[in-house]
Design a protein around this motif. Structure first.
Motif, PDB file in Angstrom:
ATOM      1  N   LEU A 274     -12.137   1.316  -2.541  1.00 28.44           N
ATOM      2  CA  LEU A 274     -12.330   2.010  -3.674  1.00 28.44           C
ATOM      3  C   LEU A 274     -12.637   1.384  -4.952  1.00 28.44           C
ATOM      4  N   ALA A 275     -12.529   0.024  -5.053  1.00 26.59           N
ATOM      5  CA  ALA A 275     -12.553  -0.697  -6.256  1.00 26.59           C
ATOM      6  C   ALA A 275     -14.062  -0.453  -6.495  1.00 26.59           C
ATOM      7  N   GLY A 276     -14.513  -0.125  -7.802  1.00 27.58           N
ATOM      8  CA  GLY A 276     -15.890  -0.053  -8.079  1.00 27.58           C
ATOM      9  C   GLY A 276     -16.487   1.357  -7.998  1.00 27.58           C
ATOM     10  N   ASN A 277     -15.587   2.134  -7.466  1.00 30.13           N
ATOM     11  CA  ASN A 277     -16.094   3.631  -7.331  1.00 30.13           C
ATOM     12  C   ASN A 277     -15.703   4.237  -8.699  1.00 30.13           C
ATOM     13  N   GLY A 278     -16.917   4.802  -9.395  1.00 29.00           N
ATOM     14  CA  GLY A 278     -16.839   5.359 -10.643  1.00 29.00           C
ATOM     15  C   GLY A 278     -16.024   6.499 -10.775  1.00 29.00           C
ATOM     16  N   GLU A 279     -15.690   7.213  -9.822  1.00 27.63           N
ATOM     17  CA  GLU A 279     -14.851   8.386  -9.932  1.00 27.63           C
ATOM     18  C   GLU A 279     -13.330   8.154  -9.613  1.00 27.63           C
ATOM     19  N   VAL A 280     -13.053   6.919  -9.257  1.00 27.63           N
ATOM     20  CA  VAL A 280     -11.766   6.493  -8.597  1.00 27.63           C
ATOM     21  C   VAL A 280     -10.966   5.991  -9.944  1.00 27.63           C
ATOM     22  N   ILE A 281     -10.185   6.459 -10.764  1.00 25.49           N
ATOM     23  CA  ILE A 281      -9.354   5.802 -11.687  1.00 25.49           C
ATOM     24  C   ILE A 281      -8.505   5.113 -11.481  1.00 25.49           C
ATOM     25  N   LEU A 282      -7.764   5.396 -10.295  1.00 29.36           N
ATOM     26  CA  LEU A 282      -6.520   4.487  -9.815  1.00 29.36           C
ATOM     27  C   LEU A 282      -6.400   4.752  -8.214  1.00 29.36           C
ATOM     28  N   PHE A 283      -6.332   3.647  -7.369  1.00 29.51           N
ATOM     29  CA  PHE A 283      -6.349   3.803  -6.039  1.00 29.51           C
ATOM     30  C   PHE A 283      -5.092   3.052  -5.547  1.00 29.51           C
ATOM     31  N   ASN A 284      -4.784   3.297  -4.242  1.00 26.85           N
ATOM     32  CA  ASN A 284      -3.571   2.772  -3.630  1.00 26.85           C
ATOM     33  C   ASN A 284      -4.304   2.015  -2.420  1.00 26.85           C
ATOM     34  N   ALA A 285      -4.368   0.585  -2.657  1.00 29.46           N
ATOM     35  CA  ALA A 285      -5.180  -0.310  -1.710  1.00 29.46           C
ATOM     36  C   ALA A 285      -4.574  -0.519  -0.449  1.00 29.46           C
ATOM     37  N   TYR A 286      -5.042  -0.305   0.690  1.00 29.81           N
ATOM     38  CA  TYR A 286      -4.260  -0.646   2.174  1.00 29.81           C
ATOM     39  C   TYR A 286      -5.523  -1.626   2.721  1.00 29.81           C
ATOM     40  N   ASP A 287      -4.687  -2.602   3.680  1.00 30.89           N
ATOM     41  CA  ASP A 287      -5.292  -3.661   4.289  1.00 30.89           C
ATOM     42  C   ASP A 287      -4.647  -4.073   5.502  1.00 30.89           C
ATOM     43  N   ALA A 288      -5.015  -3.637   6.460  1.00 30.64           N
ATOM     44  CA  ALA A 288      -4.396  -3.959   8.005  1.00 30.64           C
ATOM     45  C   ALA A 288      -4.002  -5.380   8.316  1.00 30.64           C
ATOM     46  N   ASN A 289      -5.045  -6.241   7.612  1.00 33.19           N
ATOM     47  CA  ASN A 289      -4.842  -7.537   7.705  1.00 33.19           C
ATOM     48  C   ASN A 289      -3.638  -8.304   7.067  1.00 33.19           C
ATOM     49  N   LYS A 290      -3.248  -7.294   5.886  1.00 37.12           N
ATOM     50  CA  LYS A 290      -2.222  -8.076   5.101  1.00 37.12           C
ATOM     51  C   LYS A 290      -0.954  -7.176   5.211  1.00 37.12           C
ATOM     52  N   ASP A 291      -0.593  -6.738   6.495  1.00 33.02           N
ATOM     53  CA  ASP A 291       0.231  -5.836   6.830  1.00 33.02           C
ATOM     54  C   ASP A 291       0.867  -4.675   5.964  1.00 33.02           C
ATOM     55  N   ARG A 292      -0.395  -4.005   5.317  1.00 30.07           N
ATOM     56  CA  ARG A 292      -0.125  -2.955   4.644  1.00 30.07           C
ATOM     57  C   ARG A 292      -1.181  -1.946   5.337  1.00 30.07           C
TER      58      ARG A 292
END
Length: 607
Positions: A274-292
């Motif tokens: 969602l980084a760079g999405n013009g509608e999203v002012i704050l997001f919670n980033a997830y990444d299964a590769n980083k145990d999240r």
């Protein structure tokens, strides 16, 4: 995504904070506001640099995540088999002896500890004020949640020692606590910078919450006579519209719209980035590769606790902008009928007839089950079998869509909303899915009876458009966790007395659930033995019909219908609900805390 360097910094800070918390947090005893013990790390040994300020504040970071899609189990958007608090309250015997969660001050202690010591760091005034602003934003969120739950609560904006008289003071008034919240948010909105790492709150995120809370408090005061604060409501509504307009006028954000009305809305909730999405002012980033991992598919999709309610389905408009509930016989529409020609956001939120679940190639046939509605949610669901994709969906914490809805609602409540305001807010959201524009004069001239019945306290010249804005908010923000708070501030708790219903079936027989005109399921009476596959009926496509035993909730069957074998809506539960006003808009202070501090008194009839 979190960088490796930032993760190391966070690990260092978490270890430090753990040492402090050994001494800081004693959840429910009378020393919860003590000064730090002499055996812990003294503040002068840590608060030395900008890095120290950053590490501490990063350690306070908490963001709503993927489980936010399940919060609406508390509302009329979802049915649930879970033991959620509001359902237990309405069907049980609630008191301060059995409602014992929520009165926890450890987080406030950590925030105030930072605010008391941050000024001694060797950093510029701007840097110190930025981190103080973030901490005060967190304190505002903490107290906003406390006010929503208890109304009057003790206000602490500094650390206390065991000898401080205020340690055992009673509740401060809602007015004074909210004044403190607004002061914290004003400070944060003036001093928090916009240059922050992805996934952490910056100035615009602060402003979104500022506008959100101002709208909440303004409408809560307006629709809750028990507070005797109606004459102050407009102050907060004005602030909500003002801050929302600042965000709108900044030109920094826009409604995500690529011209694909069938997918653009859905993309916000099944995106890997969602980084760079013009509608999203704050997001919670997830990444299964980083145990999240963000994989909550088993909770969002399927028959585990939650299922969408038919009342939510009926709230969506027709594709031409008319009300679904104006259609003759809508109460007895089948699953296929009620999804025809609707607002595209319905298809992008709930499983629709013809939806295909990966890795299957044919349309998904909803599984019917006891205590469930038959509807399925796929907003926030990753329709894939790729484990990395399952665990990598980002969650949009603050969306520009909310800002637009806040602005429109606040202006409507103030009675100053214009067509230009609607075109700059609600109609941008409708345009994304190619829905007709909301027209001010038309809405006010003919308020929807379906909506009027839900919100009888809405009145005045703006009643019609305000009701449509409330519908728009429910639809646009569906199953994102907003609905319960909205019902509370509207003074609409009585709506929670309505037990959620599911799909409608006319009775026993064959039914099409995929929209191809070919039956998929067969409802049989409770006395029928379901045959082995070799003896089951086959439909025109050569597929076995799926059999379900049908009866009432007291029968040993697979599908509960309102009238059993004579049909009706699917039944999710039958325990009568009673929402006592104004009592159930609030919660009692746990009895253990009253014992520790007799100056705390119960209010609104709680014991």
């Amino acid at each position: 995504m979190l960088t490796y360097k930032r993760k190391l910094e966070m690990k260092k800070y978490i270890n430090y904070l753990f040492i402090l918390n050994i001494f800081w947090i004693s959840a429910c005893d009378d020393e919860f506001m003590d000064k730090y013990p002499q055996t812990s790390i003294a503040p002068e040994a840590f608060f030395k640099s900008e890095q120290d300020l950053r590490l501490y504040v990063n350690g306070l970071l908490t963001l709503p995540g993927m489980f936010q899609y399940q919060v609406d189990q508390n509302s009329d958007n979802l049915a649930t088999t879970g033991a959620v608090e509001i359902k237990n309250i309405m069907t049980g015997s609630p008191s301060s002896q059995n409602i014992t969660v929520g009165w926890n001050w450890g987080r406030l202690r950590n925030i105030n500890y930072f605010l008391e010591n941050s000024r001694q760091a060797d950093a510029t005034v701007e840097v110190i004020e930025h981190y103080e602003g973030i901490a005060r934003y967190y304190r505002a969120i903490f107290y906003a949640n406390m006010v929503k739950r208890y109304s009057d609560v003790p206000w602490y904006d500094q650390l206390l020692s065991p000898s401080d008289e205020d340690l055992y003071k009673g509740r401060d008034t809602r007015e004074s606590v909210v004044d403190g919240i607004m002061e914290d948010l004003e400070y944060a909105s003036e001093h928090v910078t916009t240059d922050v790492p992805n996934g952490t709150p910056g100035n615009w995120a602060v402003k979104v919450f500022y506008a959100r809370f101002a709208l909440y408090e303004g409408t809560f005061r307006k629709y809750h006579e028990e507070l005797s604060l109606q004459n102050t409501a407009d102050t907060y509504l004005g602030k909500a519209s003002e801050i929302a307009k600042v965000i709108m006028d900044s030109g920094k954000f826009s409604v995500y719209n690529t011209g694909n009305p069938e997918n653009d809305y859905k993309t916000l909730f099944n995106s890997q980035e969602l980084a760079g999405n013009g509608e999203v002012i704050l997001f919670n980033a997830y990444d299964a590769n980083k145990d999240r991992s963000s994989d909550v598919n088993t909770g969002v999709f399927g028959t585990y606790e939650q299922s969408p309610a038919r009342d939510l389905v009926q709230s969506y408009l027709m594709a031409d902008g008319s009300s679904f509930t104006d259609k003759a016989g809508y109460e007895k529409f089948s699953f296929v009928e009620e999804f025809q020609d609707r607002d595209p956001r319905l298809y992008q939120t709930l499983v629709y007839p013809g939806w295909v679940r990966v890795p299957e190639s044919s349309a998904y046939i909803p599984i019917l089950n006891r205590n469930f509605s038959g509807y399925y949610q796929h907003k926030g669901y990753s329709n894939t079998t790729d484990n990395l994709d399952l665990g990598g969906l980002d969650f949009p914490v603050y969306r520009y869509a909310e800002v637009l809805l806040t602005y429109a609602e606040a202006k409507a409540e103030l009675g100053t909303l214009t067509q230009a305001d609607l075109d700059a807010s609600v109609n941008l959201l409708r345009n994304r899915v190619e829905m007709p524009a909301l027209m001010l004069n038309e809405a006010n001239a003919q308020p929807d009876p379906f909506m009027m019945a839900k919100y009888p306290m809405v009145s005045g010249a703006m009643a019609g458009v305000l009701l449509e804005i409330r519908r728009e908010r429910r639809v646009e923000l569906a199953v994102e966790g907003y609905r319960f708070d909205d019902l509370m501030r509207y003074g609409a708790g009585k709506l929670l007395e309505n037990i959620p219903e599911g799909m409608y079936f006319s009775g026993l027989g064959k039914f099409d659930l995929t929209g191809d005109g070919v039956p998929d399921v067969l409802l049989v009476d409770k006395g029928t033995d379901i045959p082995e596959d070799d003896n089951k009926e086959v439909n025109e496509l050569g597929k076995l019909l799926i059999y379900y035993k049908t009866g009432t909730i007291d029968d040993n069957v697979t599908v509960y219908l309102e009238n059993g074998e004579d049909g009706g809506t699917m039944v999710t539960e039958t325990s009568p609900r009673d929402f006592i006003e104004p009592k159930y808009y609030y919660r009692p202070i746990p009895i253990q805390q009253i014992a520790l501090n007799p100056n705390l008194e119960q209010i609104f009839g709680w014991e």
